[in-house]
Design a protein around this motif. Structure first.
Motif, short mmCIF file in Angstrom:
data_model
loop_
_atom_site.label_atom_id
_atom_site.label_comp_id
_atom_site.label_asym_id
_atom_site.label_seq_id
_atom_site.Cartn_x
_atom_site.Cartn_y
_atom_site.Cartn_z
N VAL A 1 -0.70 5.43 -3.52
CA VAL A 1 -2.11 5.08 -3.63
C VAL A 1 -2.95 6.28 -3.18
CG1 VAL A 1 -3.86 3.60 -2.55
CG2 VAL A 1 -1.69 2.62 -3.33
N PHE B 1 -14.57 0.96 4.79
CA PHE B 1 -13.28 1.42 4.27
C PHE B 1 -12.83 0.57 3.09
CE2 PHE B 1 -8.88 2.64 4.27
CZ PHE B 1 -8.89 3.94 4.77
N TRP C 1 -5.70 7.17 -1.47
CA TRP C 1 -6.14 7.50 -0.11
C TRP C 1 -4.98 7.59 0.88
CZ3 TRP C 1 -5.31 3.87 3.77
CH2 TRP C 1 -5.06 2.57 3.36
N VAL C 2 -3.78 7.09 0.50
CA VAL C 2 -2.62 7.21 1.40
C VAL C 2 -2.06 8.63 1.32
CG1 VAL C 2 -0.27 6.39 1.82
CG2 VAL C 2 -2.07 4.75 1.28
N TYR D 1 2.07 4.86 -7.46
CA TYR D 1 2.23 5.29 -6.06
C TYR D 1 2.41 6.78 -5.99
CZ TYR D 1 2.61 0.41 -4.80
OH TYR D 1 2.33 -0.90 -4.58
N PRO E 1 -10.26 8.97 3.58
CA PRO E 1 -10.66 8.39 4.87
C PRO E 1 -11.67 9.24 5.64
CG PRO E 1 -8.26 8.74 4.79
CD PRO E 1 -8.79 9.06 3.45
N LEU F 1 0.83 -1.21 0.00
CA LEU F 1 0.00 0.00 0.00
C LEU F 1 0.86 1.26 0.00
CD1 LEU F 1 -2.85 -0.93 2.51
CD2 LEU F 1 -3.03 -0.69 0.03
N THR G 1 -5.99 12.69 2.60
CA THR G 1 -6.82 12.30 3.74
C THR G 1 -8.30 12.58 3.54
OG1 THR G 1 -6.20 14.38 4.76
CG2 THR G 1 -5.03 12.42 5.53
N LEU H 1 -3.21 8.35 8.95
CA LEU H 1 -3.07 7.20 8.06
C LEU H 1 -2.04 6.21 8.61
CD1 LEU H 1 -3.30 8.98 4.62
CD2 LEU H 1 -4.90 7.32 5.59
N THR I 1 -7.55 1.12 -4.91
CA THR I 1 -6.25 0.68 -4.41
C THR I 1 -5.69 -0.44 -5.27
OG1 THR I 1 -6.91 1.28 -2.17
CG2 THR I 1 -5.08 -0.26 -2.38
#
Lengths: 202, 202, 202
Positions: C57, C38, C59-60, C55, C66, A51, C63, A118, C46
């Protein structure tokens, strides 16, 4: 060897044992059981690394991980009377595993500059995904979704890690030990007093 | 076109057929069956590439893979009498598939400078993960965990590949053919004489 | 904020609701339900990003994803009478979600220079993988493999996107809206008239 690395290796060993124990219960052969041990032990950390795009994935680079998992096979066989039969012993190993992986996973995410909110999610991914894959491969409803407080303990420990890391001057090793202890205590207390989270209403 | 690439393409085709066959047994519609074929055929190699961070993933770069999978759909339909009904024919296709993918997967890992012990793991990942995902999506207990010798055959072939590659001066193509044959022979013999690995005791 | 980003965020919100609804039906606790929300909301995007090696990803890095998912939890709780009980309302949310994710996923793949045929596959991966993981974690046969036209609608919309993008001079925003509408209309019509794809014969 740093403390966080030692915790990762111990966590890998105890998770491999938890995988072997479930595989034995399902009457898998030696090979299938080894695969389950492997996936349980590396599944969480691997998912986190993939991830995050944090290549190379830990166990692909460092053969200590697979060696530790392979050593867990004869260890579990020799001490199977104590490990497989005693539910309490297994529970303690599993709890130590999720505590160690939550904190080491969060630490790794923070070291890569990920947002703290996160990084908490990544700590939980590291701790619970291996067990979820183990349970799906063994055709069980994932433990995380059953009634006991499980991932909530990880969440609390990860949040404590964030608070202590940002707002205190404690050394990292002290923070590791405190937050790992928090996770273990919450899970032990919740089992002892049969605590659970509120249910969604259907 | 190299021999290893040809083996990969043939493996992709036979794995797609094994996915279509299970999907037909589960009465899926044409679309669902195509998805299962796709996942079965590319699941192992994709997992290997993602674990190694070997981007781009083979089938994302090279449209030959999806085309071969799509061609397997009418092929399976036309020859369904021979493929779907004859258990022995299916078994041979599946066995050829895991043999080819074990060796091509191990070869790819070695070419990226991975430790030989982990390259053996990557060979097995390439061979078995597609089938595991196929079985989980179709709500079957993964074939790999059932009684017959399956992944153990891959393991033996991968180990032979390692020995021949490091300790002999045989050409790569000869090693591919010998080790692929080893996997196929072990599996055929183990089925014929009903051999299985020892079970973990619960 | 671009239109495509707005569509992604709305899609994330409606998919989180679909995950919460199924988790409530399965009597999961609040934490487990949040995890399912989620995974449902970010699983497709993802998987696409990991397959493409794109990369970080989404949602990483951002923010907003989330946060939107966490907001869906109290929203679903407050409006549960309308969301959980009314099958039609849920169906519309789910359909909007797959339509939005198909198009935004395909757009992302094309922007990375992927072959259009594979970009169509990536659009579908973005739309359906979250729901597949949701269903497997909840021990249901994935919706995509059941009788109704589901992924076929995504496929048609993605193909229309390709045609309009390559062979017309329409603006991207217009193409987004047309193709999203195509997916929604196909699915609504197929449910209304109980249409389905031909089955594979066993």
């Amino acid at each position: 060897m740093t403390l966080i690395y030692a915790l990762e290796i111990i966590g890998t060993f105890v998770f491999a044992i938890s995988g072997l124990r479930l595989a034995a219960k399902k009457h898998m052969d030696l090979f299938g059981a080894t695969v389950i041990a492997f996936v349980t032990a590396v599944g969480g950390g691997t998912t986190r690394d993939v991830l995050l795009g944090a290549y190379p994935v830990a166990w692909v680079q460092d053969t200590v991980y697979p060696v530790v998992i392979l050593l867990a096979v004869p260890f579990t066989f020799i001490f199977r009377k104590y490990i497989v039969n005693l539910k309490r012993t297994f529970f303690i190993f599993d709890t130590i595993g999720i505590a160690l992986f939550t904190i080491s996973g969060m630490q790794k995410a923070l070291s890569l500059g990920i947002h703290p909110g996160l990084a908490i999610v990544m700590g939980m991914v590291s701790a619970v995904v291996g067990g979820v894959i183990r349970d799906i491969l063994c055709n069980e409803i994932p433990l995380i979704f059953r009634k006991e407080i499980y991932a909530t303990a990880c969440l609390a420990g990860a949040f404590a890690f964030f608070l202590l890391d940002y707002y205190t001057t404690l050394s990292e090793n002290i923070i590791y030990l405190i937050t790992t202890a928090i996770i273990i205590i919450i899970r032990v207390v919740s089992i002892k007093y049969d605590l659970s989270m509120p249910k969604m209403k259907g």
